[in-house]
Design a protein around this motif. Sequence first.
Motif, PDB file in Angstrom:
ATOM      1  N   ARG A 188       0.839  -1.209   0.000  1.00 22.92           N
ATOM      2  CA  ARG A 188       0.000   0.000   0.000  1.00 22.92           C
ATOM      3  C   ARG A 188       0.865   1.247   0.000  1.00 22.92           C
ATOM      4  NH1 ARG A 188      -5.567  -0.483   3.249  1.00 22.92           N
ATOM      5  NH2 ARG A 188      -6.124  -2.561   2.528  1.00 22.92           N
ATOM      6  N   PRO A 189       0.400   2.395  -0.363  1.00 28.36           N
ATOM      7  CA  PRO A 189      -0.874   2.590  -1.051  1.00 28.36           C
ATOM      8  C   PRO A 189      -0.746   2.317  -2.544  1.00 28.36           C
ATOM      9  CG  PRO A 189       0.238   4.677  -0.784  1.00 28.36           C
ATOM     10  CD  PRO A 189       1.122   3.644  -0.155  1.00 28.36           C
TER      11      PRO A 189
ATOM     12  N   CYS B  99     -10.552   0.875  -0.771  1.00 29.05           N
ATOM     13  CA  CYS B  99     -10.214   2.224  -0.325  1.00 29.05           C
ATOM     14  C   CYS B  99     -10.016   3.201  -1.483  1.00 29.05           C
ATOM     15  CB  CYS B  99      -9.050   2.222   0.655  1.00 29.05           C
ATOM     16  SG  CYS B  99      -7.428   2.006  -0.047  1.00 29.05           S
TER      17      CYS B  99
ATOM     18  N   CYS C 255     -11.089   6.426   1.974  1.00 25.65           N
ATOM     19  CA  CYS C 255     -10.066   5.934   2.890  1.00 25.65           C
ATOM     20  C   CYS C 255     -10.685   5.158   4.044  1.00 25.65           C
ATOM     21  CB  CYS C 255      -9.288   7.136   3.434  1.00 25.65           C
ATOM     22  SG  CYS C 255      -8.024   6.662   4.615  1.00 25.65           S
ATOM     23  N   THR C 256     -10.066   4.019   4.372  1.00 23.06           N
ATOM     24  CA  THR C 256     -10.552   3.259   5.509  1.00 23.06           C
ATOM     25  C   THR C 256      -9.576   3.357   6.677  1.00 23.06           C
ATOM     26  OG1 THR C 256      -9.550   1.237   4.629  1.00 23.06           O
ATOM     27  CG2 THR C 256     -11.845   1.662   4.055  1.00 23.06           C
ATOM     28  N   GLY C 257      -8.609   4.257   6.554  1.00 21.46           N
ATOM     29  CA  GLY C 257      -7.759   4.599   7.689  1.00 21.46           C
ATOM     30  C   GLY C 257      -6.738   3.550   8.076  1.00 21.46           C
ATOM     31  N   CYS C 258      -5.988   3.021   7.089  1.00 16.73           N
ATOM     32  CA  CYS C 258      -5.082   1.920   7.398  1.00 16.73           C
ATOM     33  C   CYS C 258      -3.798   2.379   8.072  1.00 16.73           C
ATOM     34  CB  CYS C 258      -4.755   1.122   6.148  1.00 16.73           C
ATOM     35  SG  CYS C 258      -3.561   1.899   5.059  1.00 16.73           S
ATOM     36  N   GLY C 259      -3.536   3.687   8.057  1.00 18.01           N
ATOM     37  CA  GLY C 259      -2.319   4.160   8.715  1.00 18.01           C
ATOM     38  C   GLY C 259      -1.358   4.856   7.772  1.00 18.01           C
ATOM     39  N   LEU C 260      -1.646   4.806   6.481  1.00 15.80           N
ATOM     40  CA  LEU C 260      -0.721   5.392   5.509  1.00 15.80           C
ATOM     41  C   LEU C 260      -1.188   6.761   5.008  1.00 15.80           C
ATOM     42  CD1 LEU C 260       0.196   2.183   3.563  1.00 15.80           C
ATOM     43  CD2 LEU C 260       1.831   3.754   4.607  1.00 15.80           C
ATOM     44  N   MET C 261      -2.065   7.407   5.800  1.00 10.26           N
ATOM     45  CA  MET C 261      -2.639   8.668   5.345  1.00 10.26           C
ATOM     46  C   MET C 261      -1.565   9.701   4.997  1.00 10.26           C
ATOM     47  SD  MET C 261      -4.792   6.851   7.229  1.00 10.26           S
ATOM     48  CE  MET C 261      -4.813   7.228   8.966  1.00 10.26           C
TER      49      MET C 261
ATOM     50  N   CYS D  37      -0.412   8.658   1.310  1.00 10.61           N
ATOM     51  CA  CYS D  37      -1.331   8.742   0.175  1.00 10.61           C
ATOM     52  C   CYS D  37      -2.360   9.845   0.361  1.00 10.61           C
ATOM     53  CB  CYS D  37      -2.025   7.410  -0.062  1.00 10.61           C
ATOM     54  SG  CYS D  37      -3.203   7.011   1.204  1.00 10.61           S
TER      55      CYS D  37
ATOM     56  N   GLY E 135      -4.871   9.767   2.103  1.00 12.73           N
ATOM     57  CA  GLY E 135      -6.217   9.201   2.194  1.00 12.73           C
ATOM     58  C   GLY E 135      -6.879   9.045   0.836  1.00 12.73           C
ATOM     59  N   LYS E 136      -6.046   9.132  -0.244  1.00 13.61           N
ATOM     60  CA  LYS E 136      -6.612   8.949  -1.590  1.00 13.61           C
ATOM     61  C   LYS E 136      -5.795   7.905  -2.332  1.00 13.61           C
ATOM     62  CE  LYS E 136      -7.503  13.684  -2.112  1.00 13.61           C
ATOM     63  NZ  LYS E 136      -6.435  14.526  -2.189  1.00 13.61           N
TER      64      LYS E 136
HETATM   65  S1  SF4 Z   1      -4.492   5.399   4.024  1.00 12.11           S
HETATM   66 FE1  SF4 Z   1      -4.430   5.230   1.808  1.00 12.11          FE
HETATM   67  S2  SF4 Z   1      -3.986   3.061   1.478  1.00 12.11           S
HETATM   68 FE2  SF4 Z   1      -4.672   3.217   3.579  1.00 12.11          FE
HETATM   69  S3  SF4 Z   1      -6.879   2.882   3.494  1.00 12.11           S
HETATM   70 FE3  SF4 Z   1      -6.589   5.070   3.328  1.00 12.11          FE
HETATM   71  S4  SF4 Z   1      -6.567   5.450   1.140  1.00 12.11           S
HETATM   72 FE4  SF4 Z   1      -6.226   3.253   1.404  1.00 12.11          FE
END
Ligand code: SF4
Lengths: 608, 222
Positions: free
Chosen positions: A278-279, A591, A595-601, A604, A606-607
């Motif tokens: 990811r992302p 996502c 964004c489902t908030g995986c930690g890589l905001m 990316c 959140g996009k």
């Molecule tokens: S942070 Fe990025 S990779 Fe992770 S869920 Fe959100 S949009 Fe997807």
Amino acid sequence: MTERRWISKVNKPARYVGGEMNEIIKENAPDLTRFALCFPDVYEVGMSHLGSRILYEAVNRLPFAACERAYAPWIDAEQEMRKAGERLYALESGDTLDKFDVLGFSLQYELSYTNVLLMLDLAGLPLRACERTEEHPLITAGGPCACHAEPLAPFIDVFMLGDGEETICILTEAVKEAKEKGLSREQLLDRLCGMEGFYVPSRYEVTYSETGQVKAITPVAGAPKSVRRAILTDLEHAVFPTKQLVPNTGIVHDRAVIELFRGCTRGCRFCQAGYLYRPVRERTVDTLKEQALEAVKDTGYEEISMTSLSSGDYPCLMELIGVLNGALKDKMVSLSLPSLRIDSFVKNYAEGIGEVRKSGLTFAPEAGTQRLRDAINKNVTEKDLLRTVSEAFEAGYSTIKLYFMLGLPTETDEDLLGIADLATKVISAYYKLPKEKRTQPPSVTVSVSPFVPKPFTPFQWEPQISREEIERRQNVIKQALRTQKRVRFQSHNAGVSHMEAIFARGDRRLADALEAAYRAGARMDGWYECFDYARWQDALASAGLDGAFYANRAREEGETFPYDHVDIGVSRNYLWHEREKAYAANTTKDCRQGCTGCGLMNVCGGKA
Amino acid sequence: MKILVKFSRSGALCMISHLDLLRTVQRSLRRAELPILYSQGFNPHPILSFAQAMGVGLETEGDYFAVGMEDTFDPAQFCERFNACAPSDLMAIAARKMANKERDPMARVQAARYRLVSDNEQALVQAAKALFKKTEYPYTRKTKSGERESDMRPMLLGLNTENGVRITVTCGDTNLPPAVLAAALAHVGGFPAENISFVREDLLTMINGELESVLCPPLEMD
Ligand code: SF4
């Protein structure tokens, strides 16, 4: 290349001679930094690996460095080499690996670890880092498994975590400088330790509790508490080889390649790649077109593959197919699209792709019931699948392969019967077509592989079911399919999956078992004809270890994983939360849709 | 039109099968962007045929393929353009336009000339002379349908021991593979067959009662 007389005596001698089109040979000079990319499997497999092609290009673009290749010799060649007293060598120069400054291993699957030892050994190098000296090459390893390759920790000087194209150049440059300045191995590791993407295993001390779990992982000598995976942010402008190596003999994936994007937004809960890469980072249609045309010109290949983890998800796929078809049709080049998802195979693709061989299609529903597919977040419905196979039958495809996993968390016998049921419905879908649209009676293969819980996924806490239970469940499906003449059942070796599960979440104590197994003859373990379960059991026993402890034990929520000091960017909380959703059979959206908030905001935005 | 190409292969390229060689030549032709002709039909492939299949391990300085090419193409350009895009161990040596009714090289090949090399050339020469002196030499021939007793002598066409050892044998319809010839020489000379290595120098065809290189155009054509 120097003459190696044994080559003409072995099977598939072309594996051992190089001389491919687009091979890069640089003249040796004392100030050249020499890098050997080592793929711990046979030539045909290693040559097919896109990541290695990219890194080969990346290092060779450095004016001060030369990158060569080495693969693990098959059993017959190993024997001949030992008989002749020869060391393993790189294909470009034919020089033995001990003459190089760096060896970089690609870790794609756990069962190739014995081949890493084999290659070190055949190169005449001491296996363990602590036994090597300044005279020996620096030993590094990258690839997906590098993020959790603790069983290899004592053998490797430094792991490279995450996307490799930039990391490998930083490393090569550091090696060059170390050479110039006369730095010691430890001083070089000091420099790398603490940089993003570099994990020096000797800088961490691991202690274990009385019950065998990892108690603590303590950084020493100023190492950071955790190491972050390197993430390439700009794929569009990243190095990509169009002068791809063209082998003189057949390999597994014998075609030119373009990479549409890296990463995957689907969030299937069993899939390590879905979290580890990811992302999502995409290339534009313009760039892909340019790279495709160059690749076709530079390789002469008659087929080009549009690859990624899930190519049907590329937002401009139809546009890309149109553009490539227009540009390549006259050149007699066909397009291929691997890893199509069930819901994204629409007739247009098949038609757009044109002259594809209409023999086989593969789909991966992964589980037999909707409930279980929801639990693993494989967002595919039975309706999707049946519609898609109908379309495929209508388009002239006749053999369909369905991939499933067995032993998934929360699985019951009902889910297994669902597999047989689904296969039966696929057959019926054909007979439901009006007679004039039926082309050839279908044949369906149901391939079922035992689930292996992987690090950095929501299922990293889960036990794998026992070997006996794997076999019982395989039989449940087999029995249910007994009367289906058009369905072929294909199961996988339970012992292989068990060993994978052990090494995937294994700790450093497994290094002894690994070495013992290698000394007892284990190599090429990814090949059924070479895999020997009993030998592995002996090796585990000799190291005083219990395989079930690693493979079949449920972990507490707070348990320290052997790889806890590696930070892939996706948060542990997120993964645990996903696990809880799995048990409630709740899905998580793709996502790309939000964004489902995986930690890589922060990477990316959140996009994805 | 078709072009006849004489080529050599050495080094790494000797280690591949006939099918691999075919693919390697096809891809080299495509990289060179030569105006090759494709077959019609659902799955078009280049019009390309080889004079003689080559086993894994055989080095050659004179094998042939015929390839369909657009009429406007000048054969004189072929070698340079092909060689710029072929692996370094594969080389086009000569190319000429084939006559209108000229048969594919596969149908013309009648003999092949090999250069033999050995650590002990003295022994090799003696063995070769002894073999050629025989009026018959029975051996077991492996065919698709099994093993058959056969006489090798009529397949041995010529021996030349000036400046190295050269042996001409039948090739094409009745092919004597070099490994079989090596076994015979080894047997007669009493040394291991591995001691001999071969290079195919040329493929030959009968023109006006003489064996000539397949590169020579047939007489009756323009
Ligand atoms: S942070 Fe990025 S990779 Fe992770 S869920 Fe959100 S949009 Fe997807």
